[in-house]
Design a protein around this motif. Structure first.
Motif, mmCIF file in Angstrom:
data_model
loop_
_atom_site.group_PDB
_atom_site.id
_atom_site.type_symbol
_atom_site.label_atom_id
_atom_site.label_comp_id
_atom_site.label_asym_id
_atom_site.label_seq_id
_atom_site.Cartn_x
_atom_site.Cartn_y
_atom_site.Cartn_z
ATOM 1 N N CYS A 10 0.872 -1.184 0.000
ATOM 2 C CA CYS A 10 0.000 0.000 0.000
ATOM 3 C C CYS A 10 0.902 1.225 0.000
ATOM 4 C CB CYS A 10 -0.912 -0.009 1.234
ATOM 5 S SG CYS A 10 -1.919 1.479 1.391
ATOM 6 N N CYS A 12 0.096 4.400 -0.492
ATOM 7 C CA CYS A 12 -0.461 5.586 0.185
ATOM 8 C C CYS A 12 -0.170 5.571 1.683
ATOM 9 C CB CYS A 12 -1.962 5.660 -0.030
ATOM 10 S SG CYS A 12 -2.479 5.876 -1.732
ATOM 11 N N MET A 42 -6.961 3.226 3.126
ATOM 12 C CA MET A 42 -7.504 4.482 3.651
ATOM 13 C C MET A 42 -6.728 5.696 3.133
ATOM 14 S SD MET A 42 -8.289 3.579 7.586
ATOM 15 C CE MET A 42 -9.431 2.305 8.066
ATOM 16 N N GLY A 43 -5.837 5.485 2.186
ATOM 17 C CA GLY A 43 -5.045 6.584 1.639
ATOM 18 C C GLY A 43 -5.800 7.324 0.554
ATOM 19 N N GLY A 47 -7.758 2.724 -1.735
ATOM 20 C CA GLY A 47 -7.598 1.285 -1.907
ATOM 21 C C GLY A 47 -7.688 0.785 -3.332
HETATM 22 S S1 FES Z 1 -2.323 2.239 -2.123
HETATM 23 FE FE1 FES Z 1 -3.419 1.679 -0.373
HETATM 24 S S2 FES Z 1 -4.772 3.334 -0.048
HETATM 25 FE FE2 FES Z 1 -3.694 3.853 -1.823
#
Ligand code: FES
Length: 93
Positions: A10, A12, A42-43, A47
């Motif tokens: 993830c 973000c 949650m970024g 997702g």
């Molecule tokens: S990459 Fe996981 S919320 Fe954007």
């Protein structure tokens, strides 16, 4: 000693694959639980990038098919929107 996997899953929220697999090992076996524990999903992209990757890891680890997984509820706006869009109609008089 087990080699740690620092692959970012993830971007973000800066969550690594190793953190996700550790959470699953601790007993967090649903997408919602992993999301709430690690904040992945949650970024700013909400997702779109990571949730399917995490679902694949969960599926591989738990044996549960992705089609049977419950994905977290998407809330609008689906994409980042500049605030000026919301104020534009207010300024038209
Ligand atoms: S990459 Fe996981 S919320 Fe954007």
């Amino acid at each position: 000693m087990k080699k740690k996997d620092k692959t970012i899953i993830c971007r973000c929220e800066d969550v690594s694959l190793e953190e996700v697999t550790s959470a699953i090992d601790e007993g967090y076996t649903s997408l919602e639980e992993v999301k709430r524990l690690l904040r992945c999903g949650m970024g700013p992209c909400q997702g779109r990038t990571c949730l399917m990757l995490i679902a694949q890891v969960l599926s591989r680890t738990t044996g549960k098919p992705i089609t049977e997984m419950q994905f977290p509820t998407a809330r609008p706006p689906v994409r980042p929107v500049p605030l000026v869009i919301f104020t534009a109609s207010k300024n038209k008089k």
